[in-house]
Design an enzyme around this catalytic site. Structure first.
Site, PDB file in Angstrom:
ATOM      1  N   ASP A  60     -81.150  17.764   3.469  1.00  0.00           N
ATOM      2  CA  ASP A  60     -81.768  18.858   4.135  1.00  0.00           C
ATOM      3  C   ASP A  60     -83.313  18.946   3.663  1.00  0.00           C
ATOM      4  O   ASP A  60     -83.604  19.050   2.729  1.00  0.00           O
ATOM      5  CB  ASP A  60     -81.222  20.161   3.616  1.00  0.00           C
ATOM      6  CG  ASP A  60     -81.645  21.521   4.202  1.00  0.00           C
ATOM      7  OD1 ASP A  60     -82.840  21.515   4.867  1.00  0.00           O
ATOM      8  OD2 ASP A  60     -80.733  22.389   4.229  1.00  0.00           O
TER       9      ASP A  60
ATOM     10  N   ARG B 222     -75.176  22.494  28.348  1.00  0.00           N
ATOM     11  CA  ARG B 222     -74.794  22.203  26.991  1.00  0.00           C
ATOM     12  C   ARG B 222     -74.780  20.653  26.551  1.00  0.00           C
ATOM     13  O   ARG B 222     -75.185  20.519  25.588  1.00  0.00           O
ATOM     14  CB  ARG B 222     -73.433  22.672  26.918  1.00  0.00           C
ATOM     15  CG  ARG B 222     -72.599  22.308  25.867  1.00  0.00           C
ATOM     16  CD  ARG B 222     -71.390  23.158  25.407  1.00  0.00           C
ATOM     17  NE  ARG B 222     -70.753  23.632  26.374  1.00  0.00           N
ATOM     18  CZ  ARG B 222     -69.648  23.035  27.315  1.00  0.00           C
ATOM     19  NH1 ARG B 222     -69.342  21.504  26.810  1.00  0.00           N
ATOM     20  NH2 ARG B 222     -68.901  23.299  28.238  1.00  0.00           N
TER      21      ARG B 222
ATOM     22  N   TYR C 201     -78.986  25.538  -0.370  1.00  0.00           N
ATOM     23  CA  TYR C 201     -79.105  26.796   0.215  1.00  0.00           C
ATOM     24  C   TYR C 201     -77.707  27.480   0.327  1.00  0.00           C
ATOM     25  O   TYR C 201     -76.727  26.759   0.742  1.00  0.00           O
ATOM     26  CB  TYR C 201     -79.644  26.298   1.798  1.00  0.00           C
ATOM     27  CG  TYR C 201     -79.831  27.550   2.695  1.00  0.00           C
ATOM     28  CD1 TYR C 201     -80.734  28.477   2.642  1.00  0.00           C
ATOM     29  CD2 TYR C 201     -78.851  27.811   3.765  1.00  0.00           C
ATOM     30  CE1 TYR C 201     -80.971  29.355   3.574  1.00  0.00           C
ATOM     31  CE2 TYR C 201     -79.082  28.871   4.627  1.00  0.00           C
ATOM     32  CZ  TYR C 201     -80.333  29.623   4.478  1.00  0.00           C
ATOM     33  OH  TYR C 201     -80.442  30.828   5.462  1.00  0.00           O
TER      34      TYR C 201
HETATM   35  C1  LIG Z   1     -83.191  28.596   6.428  1.00  0.00           C
HETATM   36  C2  LIG Z   1     -82.450  27.262   5.863  1.00  0.00           C
HETATM   37  C3  LIG Z   1     -81.202  26.807   6.405  1.00  0.00           C
HETATM   38  C4  LIG Z   1     -80.565  27.496   7.452  1.00  0.00           C
HETATM   39  O1  LIG Z   1     -81.298  27.515   8.577  1.00  0.00           O
HETATM   40  P1  LIG Z   1     -80.988  28.945   9.663  1.00  0.00           P
HETATM   41  O2  LIG Z   1     -82.040  28.258  10.874  1.00  0.00           O
HETATM   42  O3  LIG Z   1     -81.469  30.267   9.001  1.00  0.00           O
HETATM   43  O4  LIG Z   1     -79.583  28.907  10.323  1.00  0.00           O
HETATM   44  C5  LIG Z   1     -80.716  25.723   5.828  1.00  0.00           C
HETATM   45  N1  LIG Z   1     -81.401  25.037   4.941  1.00  0.00           N
HETATM   46  C6  LIG Z   1     -82.492  25.496   4.191  1.00  0.00           C
HETATM   47  C7  LIG Z   1     -83.108  24.759   3.055  1.00  0.00           C
HETATM   48  C8  LIG Z   1     -83.055  26.600   4.737  1.00  0.00           C
HETATM   49  O5  LIG Z   1     -84.197  26.989   4.128  1.00  0.00           O
END
Ligand SMILES: *Cc1c(COP(=O)(O)O)cnc(C)c1O
Length: 382
Positions: free
Chosen positions: A173, A49, A101
């Site tokens: 992001d 972990r 998202y």
């Molecule tokens: C898919 C996505 C997420 C979430 O990711 P997961 O791997 O599905 O948990 C977050 N931000 C964006 C822009 C995404 O496309």
């Protein structure tokens, strides 16, 4: 700074021959625990972990690809976002792009908000709105650019300058662009987040997430979250992402070439309205896309006018698969209002501009002529 260019880094960063065996690929260390060499001494690992040799290699690759100090792999993109905000305290103020998202909104509104974190959504494409929203308690501005599915851009460099003048950190992001096409840390951001499920893995065969920090303090902070909260990526999933990364620059080039061709085709189609693709000169932020991105990617959306027409179009597609997600080798088409954005309320969807006729495309690496022909025959049914 690495002396190597990007495709070389993708193949080699973190992925060197195993010192013990010479294995060219990173071994998958399926071990929860590691033998200690004495009392309080070990060979670098004690419990998976806290750290695992396979995960270490992926984290090294992630840091290199984003030009960061440390990478941290999580069980999903959402686990990475949960880890990003875990160190915040009650009373802290978190600013977030209003069109992120939908899963991020769900996490923030249904859990993080109840922990006493003051979350405010702001249109981060509007720099005055960002500056006006910062307060003494603001700790973090979390932005997503381009936004999903409307492809609205936020200026990473300008927002970072505004934030840093007030002692606020910026996280980005970067999932939609991939590390290949946008480098938030080089543009001034502090932390990068990815859903590795998308372009980094690239083959739609695993869920994963990542944070990349730009300071030694970030490294300590996110190592502690990994160890304390535990939503780490398993060694085998780390191996899949490492494998995906080797071909990522090559894949993204093809995604991008196909994306541009499909957008050009759709831009003149009579049945398509509100086509959103930053690579088109008609995109209101095309100039920002040219300045801040290294390409325009392969994500786009358009409006067919109604849910009924969107349903007919999706049902007629033969190559495109009607599925959520993005960034895999296969082309996907999805109905945003009932899939990725189903978690939003009607009012939140309306505010984000997500109407019932919106279709989002993730363009894969197939032959572009076949993709355009598939779209053409499906649009004829609308
Ligand atoms: C898919 C996505 C997420 C979430 O990711 P997961 O791997 O599905 O948990 C977050 N931000 C964006 C822009 C995404 O496309």
């Amino acid at each position: 700074m690495s002396p190597y260019k990007y495709s070389t880094l993708a193949v080699h960063a973190g992925q060197y021959p195993d010192p013990q065996t010479g294995a060219v690929n990173v071994p998958v260390y399926l071990s929860s625990t590691f033998e200690l060499t004495g009392i309080g001494t070990d060979r670098g690992w004690d419990y998976s972990r806290a750290g695992n040799p396979t995960r270490d290699r992926l984290e090294e690759a992630l840091a290199a690809l984003e030009g960061g100090v440390s990478g941290h792999a999580f069980a999903s993109g959402m686990a990475a976002i949960a880890a990003l905000v875990a160190p915040l305290h009650a009373g802290d103020h978190l600013l977030c792009s209003h069109n992120v998202y939908a899963g991020t909104v769900r996490l923030f509104n249904q859990f993080v908000r109840h922990q006493g974190i003051d979350i405010e959504y702001v249109d981060t494409s509007n720099l005055e709105a960002v500056a006006a929203a910062i307060r003494p308690a603001t700790k973090l501005i979390h932005i997503e650019t381009p936004s999903n599915p409307t492809m609205v851009l936020s200026d990473i460099h300008a927002i970072s300058e505004i934030a840093h003048a007030k002692g606020v950190e910026v996280s980005v992001d970067n999932t939609f662009m991939s590390p290949v096409l946008q480098s938030p840390l080089a543009l001034g951001a502090d932390i990068v987040m990815h859903s590795t499920t998308k372009y980094l893995n690239g083959h739609s065969d695993g869920i994963g997430g990542a944070l990349i920090g730009s300071t030694p303090e970030h490294k300590e902070r996110f190592l502690l979250v990994q160890k304390a909260a535990g939503a780490i990526l398993s060694p085998f999933e780390c191996f899949l992402v490492l494998r995906g990364i080797k071909t990522m620059p090559l894949r993204v080039r093809q995604h991008e070439e196909n994306g541009r061709a499909v957008a050009e085709y759709l831009s003149t189609h009579a049945k398509v309205s509100r086509l959103a693709y930053p690579g088109l000169k008609s995109h209101p932020q095309h100039e920002l896309a040219v300045r801040q991105q290294k390409g325009f990617g392969s994500m786009m959306s358009f409006d067919l006018g109604s849910r009924e027409k969107a349903g007919r179009f999706l049902g007629a597609l033969k190559i495109f698969i009607n599925a959520e997600s993005l960034g895999g080798v296969e082309s996907l088409a999805s109905h945003s209002a009932t899939t990725t954005h189903a978690a939003l309320t009607d009012a939140e969807r309306a505010a984000a501009g997500i109407t019932e006729g919106i279709i989002r495309l993730s363009i894969g690496i197939e032959d572009k002529e076949d993709l355009i022909a598939d779209l053409e025959q499906a649009l004829q049914t609308v």
